[in-house]
Design a protein around this motif. Structure first.
Motif, PDB file in Angstrom:
ATOM      1  N   THR A  76     -12.427  -9.669  -7.362  1.00 59.13           N
ATOM      2  CA  THR A  76     -11.899  -8.337  -6.617  1.00 59.13           C
ATOM      3  C   THR A  76     -12.738  -7.360  -6.650  1.00 59.13           C
ATOM      4  O   THR A  76     -13.681  -7.180  -7.679  1.00 59.13           O
ATOM      5  CB  THR A  76     -10.429  -8.016  -7.361  1.00 59.13           C
ATOM      6  OG1 THR A  76     -10.786  -7.473  -8.662  1.00 59.13           O
ATOM      7  CG2 THR A  76      -9.417  -9.046  -7.381  1.00 59.13           C
ATOM      8  N   SER A  77     -12.561  -6.499  -5.563  1.00 60.00           N
ATOM      9  CA  SER A  77     -13.554  -5.183  -5.486  1.00 60.00           C
ATOM     10  C   SER A  77     -13.301  -4.242  -6.759  1.00 60.00           C
ATOM     11  O   SER A  77     -14.184  -3.804  -7.027  1.00 60.00           O
ATOM     12  CB  SER A  77     -13.295  -4.463  -3.980  1.00 60.00           C
ATOM     13  OG  SER A  77     -11.831  -4.070  -4.021  1.00 60.00           O
ATOM     14  N   HIS A  78     -11.988  -4.182  -7.079  1.00 51.11           N
ATOM     15  CA  HIS A  78     -11.957  -3.373  -8.268  1.00 51.11           C
ATOM     16  C   HIS A  78     -12.707  -3.688  -9.563  1.00 51.11           C
ATOM     17  O   HIS A  78     -13.041  -2.804 -10.369  1.00 51.11           O
ATOM     18  CB  HIS A  78     -10.466  -2.998  -8.309  1.00 51.11           C
ATOM     19  CG  HIS A  78      -9.877  -1.435  -8.822  1.00 51.11           C
ATOM     20  ND1 HIS A  78      -8.753  -1.191  -8.761  1.00 51.11           N
ATOM     21  CD2 HIS A  78     -10.702  -0.613  -9.408  1.00 51.11           C
ATOM     22  CE1 HIS A  78      -8.733   0.107  -9.099  1.00 51.11           C
ATOM     23  NE2 HIS A  78      -9.831   0.533  -9.675  1.00 51.11           N
ATOM     24  N   CYS A 126       2.988  -1.402  -4.911  1.00 51.71           N
ATOM     25  CA  CYS A 126       1.423  -1.464  -5.369  1.00 51.71           C
ATOM     26  C   CYS A 126       0.631  -0.134  -4.979  1.00 51.71           C
ATOM     27  O   CYS A 126       0.613   0.356  -3.877  1.00 51.71           O
ATOM     28  CB  CYS A 126       0.831  -2.591  -4.599  1.00 51.71           C
ATOM     29  SG  CYS A 126       1.697  -4.241  -4.879  1.00 51.71           S
ATOM     30  N   GLU A 135      -5.264  -7.255  -7.313  1.00 44.86           N
ATOM     31  CA  GLU A 135      -4.639  -7.201  -8.804  1.00 44.86           C
ATOM     32  C   GLU A 135      -3.071  -6.732  -8.488  1.00 44.86           C
ATOM     33  O   GLU A 135      -2.122  -7.341  -9.433  1.00 44.86           O
ATOM     34  CB  GLU A 135      -5.377  -6.483  -9.705  1.00 44.86           C
ATOM     35  CG  GLU A 135      -5.692  -5.024  -9.543  1.00 44.86           C
ATOM     36  CD  GLU A 135      -6.761  -4.876  -8.723  1.00 44.86           C
ATOM     37  OE1 GLU A 135      -6.968  -3.564  -8.596  1.00 44.86           O
ATOM     38  OE2 GLU A 135      -7.428  -5.553  -7.900  1.00 44.86           O
ATOM     39  N   ARG A 152      -5.567   1.541   0.080  1.00 42.97           N
ATOM     40  CA  ARG A 152      -6.066   0.289   0.770  1.00 42.97           C
ATOM     41  C   ARG A 152      -5.397  -0.947  -0.283  1.00 42.97           C
ATOM     42  O   ARG A 152      -5.111  -0.751  -1.407  1.00 42.97           O
ATOM     43  CB  ARG A 152      -7.502  -0.027   0.641  1.00 42.97           C
ATOM     44  CG  ARG A 152      -8.240   0.868   1.568  1.00 42.97           C
ATOM     45  CD  ARG A 152      -9.711   0.807   1.435  1.00 42.97           C
ATOM     46  NE  ARG A 152     -10.501   1.802   2.454  1.00 42.97           N
ATOM     47  CZ  ARG A 152     -11.673   1.719   2.288  1.00 42.97           C
ATOM     48  NH1 ARG A 152     -12.468   1.076   1.749  1.00 42.97           N
ATOM     49  NH2 ARG A 152     -12.438   2.959   3.369  1.00 42.97           N
ATOM     50  N   SER A 195       0.907  -1.132  -0.067  1.00 43.80           N
ATOM     51  CA  SER A 195      -0.203  -0.086   0.148  1.00 43.80           C
ATOM     52  C   SER A 195       0.941   1.188   0.005  1.00 43.80           C
ATOM     53  O   SER A 195       1.994   1.231   0.579  1.00 43.80           O
ATOM     54  CB  SER A 195      -0.914   0.012   1.004  1.00 43.80           C
ATOM     55  OG  SER A 195      -1.398   1.174   1.525  1.00 43.80           O
ATOM     56  N   ASN A 214      -4.854   6.383  -8.311  1.00 42.76           N
ATOM     57  CA  ASN A 214      -3.860   5.789  -7.371  1.00 42.76           C
ATOM     58  C   ASN A 214      -2.562   5.951  -8.169  1.00 42.76           C
ATOM     59  O   ASN A 214      -1.616   6.113  -7.474  1.00 42.76           O
ATOM     60  CB  ASN A 214      -4.416   4.300  -7.358  1.00 42.76           C
ATOM     61  CG  ASN A 214      -5.834   4.207  -6.809  1.00 42.76           C
ATOM     62  OD1 ASN A 214      -5.794   4.853  -5.420  1.00 42.76           O
ATOM     63  ND2 ASN A 214      -6.732   3.886  -7.229  1.00 42.76           N
ATOM     64  N   GLY A 250      -2.694  -0.102  -5.146  1.00 48.96           N
ATOM     65  CA  GLY A 250      -3.956  -0.435  -4.230  1.00 48.96           C
ATOM     66  C   GLY A 250      -4.823   0.540  -4.730  1.00 48.96           C
ATOM     67  O   GLY A 250      -5.127   1.006  -5.839  1.00 48.96           O
ATOM     68  N   TRP A 251      -5.888   0.778  -3.870  1.00 47.83           N
ATOM     69  CA  TRP A 251      -7.100   1.563  -4.113  1.00 47.83           C
ATOM     70  C   TRP A 251      -7.284   2.480  -3.054  1.00 47.83           C
ATOM     71  O   TRP A 251      -7.886   2.052  -1.801  1.00 47.83           O
ATOM     72  CB  TRP A 251      -8.328   0.661  -4.347  1.00 47.83           C
ATOM     73  CG  TRP A 251      -9.640   1.594  -4.273  1.00 47.83           C
ATOM     74  CD1 TRP A 251     -10.620   1.756  -3.154  1.00 47.83           C
ATOM     75  CD2 TRP A 251     -10.077   2.137  -5.502  1.00 47.83           C
ATOM     76  NE1 TRP A 251     -11.682   2.410  -3.806  1.00 47.83           N
ATOM     77  CE2 TRP A 251     -11.482   2.947  -5.208  1.00 47.83           C
ATOM     78  CE3 TRP A 251      -9.722   2.556  -6.629  1.00 47.83           C
ATOM     79  CZ2 TRP A 251     -12.295   3.902  -5.845  1.00 47.83           C
ATOM     80  CZ3 TRP A 251     -10.361   3.467  -7.659  1.00 47.83           C
ATOM     81  CH2 TRP A 251     -11.535   4.054  -7.221  1.00 47.83           C
ATOM     82  N   ASN A 279      -4.973  -4.053  -2.525  1.00 45.92           N
ATOM     83  CA  ASN A 279      -5.920  -4.880  -3.553  1.00 45.92           C
ATOM     84  C   ASN A 279      -5.090  -5.943  -4.142  1.00 45.92           C
ATOM     85  O   ASN A 279      -3.945  -6.026  -4.104  1.00 45.92           O
ATOM     86  CB  ASN A 279      -6.230  -3.983  -4.595  1.00 45.92           C
ATOM     87  CG  ASN A 279      -5.335  -3.255  -5.817  1.00 45.92           C
ATOM     88  OD1 ASN A 279      -4.290  -4.189  -5.834  1.00 45.92           O
ATOM     89  ND2 ASN A 279      -5.600  -2.270  -6.343  1.00 45.92           N
TER      90      ASN A 279
END
Length: 244
Positions: free
Chosen positions: A201-203, A147, A157, A153, A11, A105, A149-150, A155
């Motif tokens: 995944t959420s994304h 990474c 991928e 946060r 992150s 991001n 992240g989002w 993630n």
């Protein structure tokens, strides 16, 4: 000879825990900034200028007579004509042009790495996995896989891509890093059916709601845009670098 080290930062919030001054930093934002950067450069863009701020994107685009593009929360920013979709940058459109890009991001993390004194910055995604690994193997620097992240946060991928890099370079680097171990083992567990795994995944769900599923499938296609985007601090731009 002592092996170079490779660490994974899961992150942006963790980036300041690492020493960047002796390392190549790989900025990872699979969905979609680093996939789009690789695609634009592989299709002939002369430079990609990553900026963290929307107004800076508009200003620099006007100064350079460049294409301005960006997204926030997955959608095209009002006032910009283009977004963060790799499909928007075929060679018929981007060849010979410059692109100024701002994203939620990835471009933010790149600026953070610069501010913390990164020795060298490249960008990576599955679409240019081979070029990234080839460059890192030949480089003489330590490596930090960062990474995006989002919104700070974790993630999946970006972490999977870090795992793919670690898997390919495991014989070349010392990887005394639990984040890298986890990323590599997660990639090894799911690499044969990665697209279906990433669909959870959420994304993926976030961007699928905007009709971007074709983008996402492209972004996890290894080798779809093989190029090495290397950041030049003098020009503040990413350009396609030769791997020698």
């Amino acid at each position: 000879m002592e092996k170079r080290t490779l660490h994974t930062v899961l992150s942006p919030r963790l980036l300041d825990l690492y020493t960047l001054s002796d390392a190549t930093i790989v900025i990872i934002d699979v969905f979609r900034a680093t996939s789009t950067i690789a695609t634009a450069l592989s299709h002939g863009a002369t430079a990609v200028f990553p900026v963290a701020d929307v107004e800076k994107c508009k200003q620099l685009g006007a100064e350079l007579n460049a294409i301005t593009a960006g997204e926030r929360n997955g959608q095209v920013i009002e006032g910009l004509l283009h977004g963060n979709s790799p499909a928007e940058y075929p060679s018929t459109f981007i060849d010979g042009k410059q692109l100024v890009l701002t994203t939620t991001n990835g471009t933010k993390l790149l600026k953070m790495a610069l501010d913390q004194g990164a020795a060298q910055i490249i960008t990576g995604s599955f679409v240019n996995l081979g070029s990234v690994c080839q460059f890192l193997e030949k480089s003489q620097k330590n490596v930090i896989l960062a990474c995006s992240g989002w919104k700070d946060r974790f993630n999946l991928e970006d972490t999977l891509f870090a795992g793919a890099v670690a898997d390919q370079l495991s014989e070349k680097f010392a990887m005394n890093c639990d984040s890298t171990l986890m990323a590599k083992q997660m990639y090894q567990l799911h690499k044969e059916d990665m697209t279906n795994f990433i669909r959870n995944t959420s994304h993926w769900h976030r961007l699928k709601a905007f009709g971007l599923e074709k983008d996402l499938e492209f972004c996890v296609t290894p080798g779809a845009a093989e190029v090495l985007p290397l950041y030049n601090p003098k020009t503040a731009a990413l350009t396609a670098a030769a791997i020698s």
